[in-house]
Enzyme design. Structure first.
Site, short mmCIF file in Angstrom:
data_model
loop_
_atom_site.label_atom_id
_atom_site.label_comp_id
_atom_site.label_asym_id
_atom_site.label_seq_id
_atom_site.Cartn_x
_atom_site.Cartn_y
_atom_site.Cartn_z
N HIS A 227 1.65 17.83 8.97
CA HIS A 227 -0.06 17.34 8.85
C HIS A 227 -0.61 18.83 8.84
O HIS A 227 -0.33 19.78 9.37
CB HIS A 227 -0.14 16.55 10.04
CG HIS A 227 0.80 15.38 10.39
ND1 HIS A 227 0.29 13.77 9.77
CD2 HIS A 227 1.97 15.26 10.80
CE1 HIS A 227 1.55 13.06 9.95
NE2 HIS A 227 2.62 13.92 10.81
N HIS B 274 1.51 16.09 4.08
CA HIS B 274 1.52 14.85 3.52
C HIS B 274 0.35 14.56 2.35
O HIS B 274 -0.63 15.26 2.58
CB HIS B 274 1.60 13.69 4.74
CG HIS B 274 0.23 13.57 5.49
ND1 HIS B 274 -0.98 13.25 4.81
CD2 HIS B 274 -0.24 14.05 6.47
CE1 HIS B 274 -2.02 13.27 5.78
NE2 HIS B 274 -1.42 13.85 6.78
#
Length: 208
Positions: free
Chosen positions: A151, A10
């Site tokens: 992540h 992200h």
């Protein structure tokens, strides 16, 4: 026949910029993080994708939505793709964790695979859920190209597993915000890493 997974971390959040542990805390993208996602979206705009997946945390799902927009495809969110649960460490910097949890941090730093973070997860638990999620994606998409936005810890766990690494050393894998990695699978056992932590789209626009 093979599935190519475009694996994306992200975009940046304020906590990333402040070097705070985020984990399951649902921290939003910063303005810089939005621009990073847009830069990657432009880079991937000419690719052909059959599906988009993301963690269900907003920093991941909003990054995925920005990338998916030119392709007109929805984003399916999966809780199993979340970052490691950092428990009582979430919102703290490394220095603050060192001051409050020195013994636990030392143990986790050297053996994260089976060391439980206070109030959180072990890395082994993250590996188990992430592999299960990605295997499910591969079953749905045995061929074609898929984007998975998640992540840093999740990416390290997945890539390290595919490469057969000692996952107690997973911190040795550097993963920047809005970077691109690619894994290709004919089967799970034959997964190949073909690109890792590629950030030229960010460097080009001064976002790294």
């Amino acid at each position: 026949m093979s599935c190519r997974i475009y694996l994306v971390r992200h975009g940046e959040t304020v906590w990333n910029a402040e070097f705070r542990f985020q984990g399951h805390s649902d921290v939003a993208l910063s303005p810089r993080g939005v621009e990073q996602a847009r830069a990657l979206s432009r880079r991937l705009s000419e690719e052909k994708f059959c599906a988009f997946y993301s963690s269900d945390l907003q920093r991941a799902i909003n990054t995925a939505r920005i990338i998916a927009e030119p392709h007109g495809l929805p984003v399916e969110s999966l809780e199993a793709l979340r970052e490691i649960n950092f428990g009582f460490w979430e919102g703290l910097t490394m220095e603050e964790i060192q001051a409050r949890y020195p013994r636990e941090l030392e143990k986790w730093w050297h053996s994260p695979l089976y060391t439980r973070i206070p109030g959180g997860e072990t890395l082994a638990e993250v590996v188990e859920r992430v592999i299960l999620a990605v295997r499910g994606i591969l079953e749905k998409h045995p061929c074609g190209q898929v984007v998975v936005v998640c992540h840093g810890g999740t990416i390290r766990a997945l890539v390290g597993s595919v490469l057969g690494m000692d996952l107690n050393q997973y911190w040795r894998l550097g993963v920047n915000n809005a970077c691109l990695s690619i894994l290709e699978f004919s089967t799970w056992e034959r997964g190949i890493l073909t690109l890792f932590n590629e950030c030229s789209h960010l460097k080009k626009e001064g976002l790294i």
